[in-house]
Write an enzyme that holds these catalytic residues in place. Structure first.
Site, PDB file in Angstrom:
ATOM      1  CB  ILE A  70      -9.199   5.550  -7.420  1.00 39.33           C
ATOM      2  CG1 ILE A  70      -9.917   5.710  -6.081  1.00 39.33           C
ATOM      3  CG2 ILE A  70     -10.200   5.186  -8.507  1.00 39.33           C
ATOM      4  CD1 ILE A  70     -10.892   6.869  -6.030  1.00 39.33           C
ATOM      5  N   GLY A  92      -3.309   7.822  -8.012  1.00 39.28           N
ATOM      6  CA  GLY A  92      -3.430   7.548  -6.591  1.00 39.28           C
ATOM      7  C   GLY A  92      -4.011   6.164  -6.385  1.00 39.28           C
ATOM      8  CG  HIS A  95       9.337 -21.846   8.533  1.00 37.82           C
ATOM      9  ND1 HIS A  95       9.888 -20.888   7.705  1.00 37.82           N
ATOM     10  CD2 HIS A  95       9.745 -23.055   8.060  1.00 37.82           C
ATOM     11  CE1 HIS A  95      10.605 -21.514   6.775  1.00 37.82           C
ATOM     12  NE2 HIS A  95      10.546 -22.823   6.972  1.00 37.82           N
TER      13      HIS A  95
END
Length: 453
Positions: free
Chosen positions: A182, A180, A435
């Site tokens: 962690i 997950g 940009h």
């Protein structure tokens, strides 16, 4: 016995945020903390891990500096220097939290708090007890790592996310159980330094709670960093301290490592509430939208209340609880919690995932723009990732966003703002983006999605 308007038990991001907000609203406030201010996030979680991730990023950039014509020669990394810097960062932030409490004239009581039915809180500081009274109480004790009952775990030598920062050397081989948030962050950290990392996950992919495209992109990058990823794997046993026996569809194998990290979720710290008989939703305290428990004068926030176990979620819930306990009417949408993973590349999400939209049968449109066509990404030499948006098919309301790439944890606030204001794709199209920037890809994705309406 001192009496306070609001007593807060737990000095993590939820607790100290609640204390600061309550004090700002004129409430006489006490904050009780058994260890260091800042809780898991500051001392054993968000801050130390992000410090290590920044070191990993810097090391990776130096190793690949040749693509920019920079000759570095032999590169050496000091594990001890990283640890020292991590400790200094934590120290600085602890002092900042302490200063915040002092500025708010908040009484900080050191010790382990226990909340009693009469709204008193006893504070045990190494055997010395103090008792305070609160008109309202906010429980914010957080959570601790959950360690599954694996055979041999009692004799195993393993770390959790609470203890791994205590290591005094870099391991050569690291097995991580649980992929997950962690687990993948630690995989990203140690792989950058050349550690042979094996990532083990019971589900069929890493970060299983997030968008599958994000999981696929992160998988490719981790594999490029020589991380071994083992999915659909049940951990059967820990042998000889750090050897992990896994079973994949009936096929058993042993993963050897110098260090074993278990990252299989977290368990709410409910001990301080044991006398109260509060209603629960499974392993969590049941709360309403104002974070009130089944006893309205007692609030529960953060990991105690379930939901997304994230520091910023706890802080938002702390604000809600403090404002409501002070007689205010808070207005925070807890459905819009950004979810950030600080790997390489970063992953950031908000709102619905595609799987959730499909499960609910929502009529939606989606569009995805790869960063390999983004000018800023090309100039930076980092084109891994994409921008992905979901919108309501009929009205064009933004339903969710998944961003993968450099610095996307900073960028997720833009789609969050649109969703908070119930913005539409037409309004996003009208917004001019600078940009070259990564944010242009967000705009292009929104325009592409609008063209599908």
């Amino acid at each position: 016995m001192q009496t306070y308007d609001i007593v807060i038990v737990g000095g993590g991001p939820g607790g100290y945020t609640a204390a600061s907000r309550a004090a700002a609203l004129g409430q006489k406030t006490a904050l009780i903390e058994a260890a260091d201010l800042g809780g898991t996030c500051l001392n054993r979680g968000c801050i130390p891990s992000k410090t290590y991730l920044r070191h990993a990023e810097a090391y990776r950039e130096v190793l690949h500096a040749g693509q920019f014509g920079i000759e570095t020669g032999d590169v050496h990394f000091s594990y001890n220097s990283m640890v020292d810097r991590k400790n200094n960062v934590i120290k600085t932030l602890r002092q900042g939290v302490a200063s915040l409490m002092k500025a708010g004239k908040i009484d900080v009581l050191r010790g382990r708090g226990t909340i009693h039915p009469d709204l008193t809180v006893s504070v045990d500081d190494a055997g010395k007890e103090t008792v305070v009274q609160g008109k309202k109480i906010i429980a914010a004790m957080g959570s601790t790592p959950a360690v599954p009952p694996i055979k041999g775990i009692d004799q195993a030598s393993y770390h959790t996310s609470d203890t791994i920062f205590e290591m005094d050397r870099m391991p050569e081989r690291l097995t991580i159980i649980g992929a997950g948030y962690i687990g993948v962050e630690f995989a990203s950290i140690y792989a950058a330094f050349g550690v042979k990392v094996t990532l083990v996950e019971m589900a069929d992919r890493i970060i299983p709670l997030e968008d599958s495209d994000a999981g696929d992109e992160l998988t490719k990058t981790l594999l490029d960093q020589n991380v071994t990823i083992v999915t659909n794997a049940a951990v059967e046993e820990i042998k000889d301290g750090t050897s992990t026996v896994i079973n994949q569809g009936g096929s058993r194998s042993v993963l050897e490592a110098d260090v074993l990290l278990i990252s299989t979720g977290r368990r709410a710290n409910l001990e301080a509430l044991a006398e109260l008989d509060l209603k629960q939703d499974g392993p969590y305290i049941q709360t309403n939208s104002m974070m009130q428990t089944s006893r309205p004068e007692i609030y529960a926030i953060g990991d105690l209340a379930g939901g997304w176990q994230l520091a910023h979620a706890a802080s938002a819930e702390g604000t809600i609880a403090a404002e409501h306990a002070s007689g205010e009417t808070p207005n925070i949408n807890m459905q819009l919690i950004p979810r950030c993973i600080y790997t390489y590349p970063e992953v950031a999400s908000i709102g619905f995932s595609e799987a959730e939209l499909q499960k609910e049968g929502r009529a939606y449109k989606t569009s995805k723009t790869p960063l390999r066509i983004n000018g800023k990404s090309l100039t930076a030499g980092n084109t891994k990732g994409f921008m992905k948006l979901f919108s309501d098919e009929k009205y064009g309301e933004i339903l969710g966003a998944v961003l993968v790439g450099p610095h996307v944890t900073e960028m997720i606030a833009e789609p969050e703002a649109f969703m908070q204001l119930e913005g539409t794709l037409e309004e996003w199209k009208a917004m001019v983006h600078p940009h070259p920037t990564l944010s242009e890809s967000l705009h292009e994705t929104a325009v592409s999605l609008l063209n599908k309406q």
